[in-house]
Each structure stands twice: as structure tokens, then as C-alpha cells.
Design an enzyme around this catalytic site. Structure first.
Site, PDB file in Angstrom:
ATOM      1  NE  ARG A  88     -56.895  31.275 -61.039  1.00  0.00           N
ATOM      2  CZ  ARG A  88     -57.323  30.684 -62.232  1.00  0.00           C
ATOM      3  NH1 ARG A  88     -57.855  30.894 -63.764  1.00  0.00           N
ATOM      4  NH2 ARG A  88     -58.256  29.317 -61.974  1.00  0.00           N
ATOM      5  NE  ARG A 109     -64.487  21.463 -63.590  1.00  0.00           N
ATOM      6  CZ  ARG A 109     -63.516  22.226 -63.202  1.00  0.00           C
ATOM      7  NH1 ARG A 109     -64.321  24.045 -63.554  1.00  0.00           N
ATOM      8  NH2 ARG A 109     -62.882  23.008 -63.039  1.00  0.00           N
TER       9      ARG A 109
HETATM   10  P1  AMP Z   1     -58.797  26.523 -63.955  1.00  0.00           P
HETATM   11  O1  AMP Z   1     -58.739  25.431 -65.040  1.00  0.00           O
HETATM   12  O2  AMP Z   1     -58.832  28.430 -65.228  1.00  0.00           O
HETATM   13  O3  AMP Z   1     -59.556  26.486 -63.058  1.00  0.00           O
HETATM   14  O4  AMP Z   1     -57.048  26.686 -63.813  1.00  0.00           O
HETATM   15  C1  AMP Z   1     -55.989  25.596 -63.287  1.00  0.00           C
HETATM   16  C2  AMP Z   1     -55.151  26.317 -62.530  1.00  0.00           C
HETATM   17  O5  AMP Z   1     -54.497  26.750 -63.700  1.00  0.00           O
HETATM   18  C3  AMP Z   1     -54.821  27.034 -61.636  1.00  0.00           C
HETATM   19  O6  AMP Z   1     -55.548  26.374 -60.393  1.00  0.00           O
HETATM   20  C4  AMP Z   1     -53.761  27.365 -61.086  1.00  0.00           C
HETATM   21  O7  AMP Z   1     -52.613  27.087 -61.459  1.00  0.00           O
HETATM   22  C5  AMP Z   1     -53.828  27.830 -63.025  1.00  0.00           C
HETATM   23  N1  AMP Z   1     -54.284  28.545 -64.118  1.00  0.00           N
HETATM   24  C6  AMP Z   1     -54.554  28.930 -64.916  1.00  0.00           C
HETATM   25  N2  AMP Z   1     -54.594  30.708 -64.914  1.00  0.00           N
HETATM   26  C7  AMP Z   1     -53.962  31.461 -64.473  1.00  0.00           C
HETATM   27  C8  AMP Z   1     -53.864  32.757 -63.820  1.00  0.00           C
HETATM   28  N3  AMP Z   1     -54.421  33.560 -65.085  1.00  0.00           N
HETATM   29  N4  AMP Z   1     -52.347  32.587 -63.215  1.00  0.00           N
HETATM   30  C9  AMP Z   1     -52.374  31.919 -62.605  1.00  0.00           C
HETATM   31  N5  AMP Z   1     -52.813  30.114 -62.933  1.00  0.00           N
HETATM   32  C10 AMP Z   1     -53.191  30.027 -63.147  1.00  0.00           C
END
Ligand code: AMP
Length: 217
Positions: A90, A129
Site C-alpha cells: 500500500r 458492507r
Molecule cells: P483492508 O481490510 O485492506 O481495508 O485494511 C484495513 C486496515 O488495515 C487499513 O485501513 C489499515 O489500517 C490496515 N492495513 C491493511 N493493509 C495494510 C498495509 N498494507 N499497510 C498498512 N496498513 C494496512
């Protein structure tokens, strides 16, 4: 030869939904950094406690801990044929680290599908969701409803609304995407790995386009 794909796209583009189906069809591990953080949170590990405040604010967890967590995950035996990465990398630093991790495994990023969806549509999708407590399956009250409200179709576990799917946090997550993650679009385009997928169509059509793109690699 193991194959690795990075699924790019804003929060709410359908990465998780698609990654589950597509990884299974292609025999790849589904590696979701968000799911790994939520698992740690559920088990109240040190990593989970550290990640919690960032996640609740819709901000990114620092690169060093995120990279270490994914490095660990990519050493698990179920990734022997490769993985479909969902939500990682990310940031440019994470993308560099991924390249290094894979080259140590004698592999590389083979392709990067970018699922595009207009911002105004993302807010609608995330606010309706519902996520399954057991394994993170996702539903939407209008666009992809479960057969029985509040119950996961796949494992009958309870569905809940993620704290970070609240409208104000969603807006932060979308702006974090544009500021910190979108530079990866150019990064992967420059090395010829980006494939653009229209995410603003029914779930099955996005799956079809993704499979077509990945199978033609
Ligand atoms: P997601 O389920 O992919 O929307 O991720 C939920 C939350 O987890 C994000 O808003 C970040 O706070 C954290 N997160 C997930 N993947 C990453 C990543 N690659 N780098 C940093 N934070 C992450």
C-alpha cells in the site's frame, strides 16, 4: 514456478470479494494484510493492539510491522504455488520490500490488476458492507446480500459492520489511498505489470475480467 499477483484498488473496490474467488480458481494463497491485522486484533496479540488505533482512524499501520507480518505470511507452506496479495503493498516502501522478499524466493510480481471504481460509489459500497466474523467473507445489504440477513452464506457465522466502514473513516481511507497507495499504479505501470479492470460492474463480470487477465499472463 510460483506466481504472485498484487490486487490494487481503493477500499471498497471489491478486492477481498474477488481475491477469495480468484485465488481459489487459480490455486493461489489469498494473502490479505487487512485480514491478518483483524485476526491479530481478534486474538489481542501485541501486533493487533498496535494496529488497532491506526485501523480505527483509517490510517495505514507503519511499514516496518506490516512488511514483517507479510514476510512471515509468505513463508507459510500454502503459498508454495504463489499468492494473490490483497491490500499489500500500500506504499512505495512496501512495494520495494515485496520485490526483495519475492526475489529471495526466486520469484517476482507477475501481474498487478487494478480494480477501478469511482470514489462516490466506494462510499455507498462500504457503508452497506457486512463482514463475516469467522473468515472475513463480505456481503453488501443491497449489492450482494446474504441469503439470511446477519448470517454468512459460507460458514453461517455472524455478520458485523467493520468499525472502519463508518462514513467519516471511509473518507479518510479513500484519501489515504489516493495519497499513499495510488503512486503504486505508476510504479507497476512503468514495469509493464499493470492490468486495468473495470470494477464498476456486477461481481461476476469483474471476476471474469480478472481471470481473463491473469490467465493470459
Ligand atoms: P483492508 O481490510 O485492506 O481495508 O485494511 C484495513 C486496515 O488495515 C487499513 O485501513 C489499515 O489500517 C490496515 N492495513 C491493511 N493493509 C495494510 C498495509 N498494507 N499497510 C498498512 N496498513 C494496512
Amino acid at each position: 514456478m510460483a506466481r504472485y499477483y498484487v490486487l490494487l484498488g481503493p477500499p471498497g473496490a471489491g478486492k477481498g470479494t474477488q481475491a477469495r474467488v480468484v485465488s481459489e480458481k487459480l490455486g493461489l494463497a489469498h494473502v490479505s494484510s487487512g485480514d491478518l491485522f483483524r485476526e491479530n486484533l481478534k486474538n489481542q496479540t501485541e501486533l493487533g493492539k498496535l494496529a488497532q488505533s491506526y485501523m480505527n482512524r483509517g490510517e495505514l499501520v507503519p511499514d516496518d510491522v506490516t512488511i514483517a507480518m507479510v514476510r512471515d505470511r509468505l513463508q507459510q507452506p500454502d503459498t508454495k504455488n504463489g499468492a494473490l496479495l490483497d491490500g499489500f503493498p500500500r506504499t512505495p516502501a512496501q512495494a520495494e520490500a515485496l520485490g526483495e522478499m519475492l526475489s529471495q524466493l526466486g520469484a517476482e510480481v507477475n501481474g498487478v490488476p487494478l480494480i477501478s471504481v469511482p470514489d462516490e460509489e466506494l462510499v455507498n459500497r462500504l457503508s452497506g458492507r457486512w463482514t463475516c466474523r469467522a473468515r472475513g467473507h463480505v456481503f453488501h445489504e443491497k449489492f450482494n446480500p446474504p441469503q439470511k440477513p446477519g448470517v454468512c452464506d459460507f460458514d453461517q457465522s455472524e455478520l458485523y459492520q467493520r468499525d472502519d466502514d463508518r462514513a467519516e473513516t471511509v473518507r479518510t481511507r479513500i484519501s489515504v489511498y489516493w495519497n499513499q497507495t495510488a503512486p503504486l499504479i505508476d510504479y507497476y505501470r512503468k514495469c509493464g505489470k499493470l492490468v486495468e479492470i473495470d470494477g464498476n460492474q456486477p461481481i461476476e463480470c469483474v471476476t471474469r475480467d480478472l481471470l481473463a487477465a491473469l490467465q493470459s499472463e
